[in-house]
Design a protein around this motif. Structure first.
Motif, short mmCIF file in Angstrom:
data_model
loop_
_atom_site.label_atom_id
_atom_site.label_comp_id
_atom_site.label_asym_id
_atom_site.label_seq_id
_atom_site.Cartn_x
_atom_site.Cartn_y
_atom_site.Cartn_z
N SER A 42 65.88 1.25 34.56
CA SER A 42 65.17 1.44 33.28
C SER A 42 64.08 2.50 33.41
CB SER A 42 64.58 0.12 32.79
OG SER A 42 63.61 -0.38 33.69
N LEU A 43 63.39 2.52 34.54
CA LEU A 43 62.36 3.55 34.74
C LEU A 43 62.98 4.94 34.84
CD1 LEU A 43 59.89 1.89 37.27
CD2 LEU A 43 59.41 2.57 34.92
N LEU A 44 64.11 5.05 35.53
CA LEU A 44 64.76 6.34 35.69
C LEU A 44 65.15 6.96 34.35
CD1 LEU A 44 67.12 5.93 38.79
CD2 LEU A 44 65.09 7.36 38.61
N ILE A 45 65.64 6.13 33.42
CA ILE A 45 66.11 6.69 32.16
C ILE A 45 64.98 6.88 31.15
CG2 ILE A 45 68.43 5.78 32.47
CD1 ILE A 45 67.79 3.57 30.53
N LEU B 128 58.70 5.12 47.97
CA LEU B 128 59.19 6.48 48.15
C LEU B 128 60.11 6.88 47.00
CD1 LEU B 128 59.49 9.06 49.85
CD2 LEU B 128 61.33 7.90 51.12
N TRP B 129 61.00 5.96 46.60
CA TRP B 129 61.92 6.26 45.50
C TRP B 129 61.14 6.49 44.19
CZ3 TRP B 129 65.69 1.63 46.70
CH2 TRP B 129 66.39 1.91 47.87
N THR B 130 60.11 5.69 43.96
CA THR B 130 59.30 5.85 42.75
C THR B 130 58.59 7.20 42.76
OG1 THR B 130 58.94 3.46 42.68
CG2 THR B 130 57.46 4.83 41.37
N ALA B 131 58.05 7.58 43.91
CA ALA B 131 57.38 8.88 44.02
C ALA B 131 58.35 10.03 43.76
CB ALA B 131 56.75 9.03 45.41
N VAL C 125 58.04 12.81 40.75
CA VAL C 125 58.06 14.27 40.98
C VAL C 125 59.10 14.92 40.09
CG1 VAL C 125 58.60 16.07 42.66
CG2 VAL C 125 57.14 14.14 43.32
N SER C 126 60.27 14.31 39.99
CA SER C 126 61.33 14.84 39.12
C SER C 126 60.87 14.88 37.67
CB SER C 126 62.59 13.98 39.25
OG SER C 126 63.06 13.98 40.58
N ALA C 127 60.15 13.84 37.24
CA ALA C 127 59.65 13.80 35.87
C ALA C 127 58.60 14.88 35.62
CB ALA C 127 59.08 12.42 35.57
N VAL C 128 57.73 15.12 36.58
CA VAL C 128 56.71 16.16 36.45
C VAL C 128 57.37 17.54 36.31
CG1 VAL C 128 54.86 17.37 37.65
CG2 VAL C 128 54.91 14.87 37.62
N LEU C 129 58.41 17.78 37.10
CA LEU C 129 59.14 19.05 36.99
C LEU C 129 59.79 19.19 35.61
CD1 LEU C 129 60.89 19.20 40.50
CD2 LEU C 129 58.98 20.61 39.69
#
Length: 526
Positions: A321-324, A451-454, A458-462
């Motif tokens: 759910s966080l990823l999407i 680590l996975w959350t970080a 990072v992907s979201a910031v990009l």
């Protein structure tokens, strides 16, 4: 996530998205016909109060009490025999009807006092209209309570797709009213159409229930052990559901206090979009995973085993759910003016209304991931029987929302959108409380989760950086562009931003996205 689960959740998300899009069209027509007028203000107040009352008192009780107990009865016996579970469902449904009937009768009698207390600041004409509309729509509490209970039965019996579609029928009914009858019957007719729409939802559940073999028992055995177990858990579970409905009521009240004309419907339109977007992304996962989590928790508790299977299911639901939600958070904060213009700016909804809604939407959209965390984690704690955690988290969020609303609106005079910002902060407070409590569950989080959350962050910031840069390069003013240009801007900004997010997840080998890709590739090979 298994291929079958991916397929089911994908179809559920698509069905939910279709239903929510029809709900969005319903909101578009409301904005087009009434804008941010006094009639829209009265309707927003009158419709929000009964829906919030239902959510406060019953919505989560059905979710957090009924489904776990129903599934525990199924798990304790042969899954082909649902007699005891269906008897419990009949008792629970009759109790909900009795209680909501009493509340409806009291609400009809004390309607003026309730509107005065919960929507202070309305002028005399708007107040009288709000009271009238409130009395028309109040019985929807009874219809909603029945529908929620029967949806819980369907989900517990493995039927997930149809419950995701039932609001399509009700939204379509309201849309038809707007298109053909609104000019003749006006805002009072619209209130009646909303009430009838909930009745349609209830009726459409009969066919799938019969196909799944559900038997209704007209029982009032309130001494039934299963019913008493559900009733015992109700107070804490009910308190755990208060965050969203109380946040909406707080936002409504402080929008009125801001003194800005049109602030109430602007807050309503913005939060409706927020809940639609967050719900599309979250509810499919939650509705699929919650019965499974309940079964695993019940089985492991009966076997005195650690919550290994439960932890796996809950953690997967949380991280997926966080990823999407992260790329959607980026898009809605960057594109809030364009999204608002595309959806609402027509008819009586002018540029000033668009600016109000866009500002509120940008503020509240920052809480989309927090919304996902609250929904997934509350279901996780309900499945485990730890009902005090969602209650504590919800109350923490509500207090934070109220205090910040008072600070932003009444003291600092930051404007009507600050009520939406306070709501966002309250959701984040609640989410953080739940995550901290989840850390105390043995084996729930693993060291690598940080680590996975970080990596996902990072992907979201990009993604956000790409979207923001694209908007700057395009340089179009959302409030002066037409529908098609704003729609083009949304596509031109979101597509590259989402692509960057997806590619980044693949490069860093984020495990849940990798599992999704593997399920896709496996299906193609098959």
């Amino acid at each position: 996530m298994k291929r079958s689960a991916v397929k089911t959740v994908s179809v559920m998300v698509a069905a939910t998205a279709f239903s929510k899009l029809l709900g969005m069209l319903r909101g578009i027509l409301l904005a087009s016909h009434y804008g941010t007028s006094p009639e829209a203000t009265a309707f927003s107040a009158a419709s929000r109060i009964p829906l919030s009352f239902f959510d406060i008192l019953f919505g989560s009780a059905i979710l957090g009490c009924f489904i776990p107990v129903y599934n525990s009865l199924v798990s304790a016996a042969d899954e082909r025999r649902f007699d005891e579970a269906d008897k419990f469902a009949g008792i629970y449904l009759n109790f909900i009807l009795l209680l909501t009937g009493i509340i409806t009768a009291l609400g009809l009698i004390f309607a003026r006092g309730m509107i005065s207390m919960l929507a202070s600041g309305l002028d005399k004409t708007t107040f009288e209209l709000a009271v009238r509309l409130f009395r028309i729509m109040l019985p929807l509490i009874m219809l909603a309570g029945s529908a929620y209970t029967l949806v819980g039965v369907l989900q517990s019996r493995g039927e997930f797709i149809f419950p995701s579609l039932i609001s399509c029928f009700s939204n379509s009914f309201v849309i038809i009213y707007f298109l053909f009858f609104d000019r003749s019957f006006g805002i009072a007719g619209l209130a009646a159409a909303y009430l009838a729409a909930w009745g349609i939802q209830l009726v459409t559940l009969i066919i799938p229930l019969k196909k799944r073999g559900f038997r209704f028992y007209a029982l009032f055995d309130f001494g039934n052990k299963a019913f008493l177990k559900a009733l015992k858990a109700t107070p804490k579970v009910v308190a755990g559901s208060w965050l969203i409905p109380f946040s909406l009521l707080i936002g409504l009240d402080f929008s009125l206090r801001s003194g800005t004309e049109g602030a109430v419907p602007a807050f309503e339109y913005a939060t409706t979009l927020f809940i639609i977007a967050a719900g599309i992304l979250t509810y499919g996962i939650c509705n699929y995973s919650f019965p499974e989590m309940s079964r695993r928790a019940a089985n492991e508790h009966a076997g005195n085993a650690e919550n290994v299977g439960f932890n796996e299911a809950a953690r997967e639901a949380l991280f997926v759910s966080l990823l999407i939600t992260l790329p959607v958070l980026c898009a809605m904060t960057v594109l809030s003016p364009n999204i608002t213009a595309v959806i609402y700016m027509r008819g009586s909804f002018d540029v000033n209304s668009c600016r109000l809604v866009a500002a509120a939407l940008k503020a509240v959209s920052t809480a989309i991931p927090a919304f996902a965390v609250c929904e997934v984690m509350s279901r996780s704690f309900y499945a485990l029987g730890k009902n005090s955690v969602p209650a504590t988290a919800a109350l923490s969020g509500i207090v934070s929302d109220f205090l910040l609303s008072y600070l932003f609106v009444s003291i600092l005079k930051l404007g009507p959108s600050s009520a939406a910002a306070a709501m966002s902060c309250g959701l984040w407070v609640s989410a953080l409380v739940m995550l901290c409590c989840a850390g105390s569950i043995k084996g729930f989080f693993k060291t690598r989760d940080a680590l996975w959350t970080a990596k996902a962050a990072v992907s979201a910031v990009l993604s956000y950086a790409v979207m923001n840069l694209t908007v700057v390069l395009i340089g179009a003013d959302a409030f002066t562009c037409g529908f098609w240009k704003n729609a083009g801007v949304c596509a031109a900004v979101f597509i590259p931003g989402a692509a960057v997010y997806a590619v980044s997840l693949i490069i860093i080998r984020e495990p849940y996205s990798q599992a999704f890709l593997n399920s896709k590739s496996g299906r193609k090979k098959a």
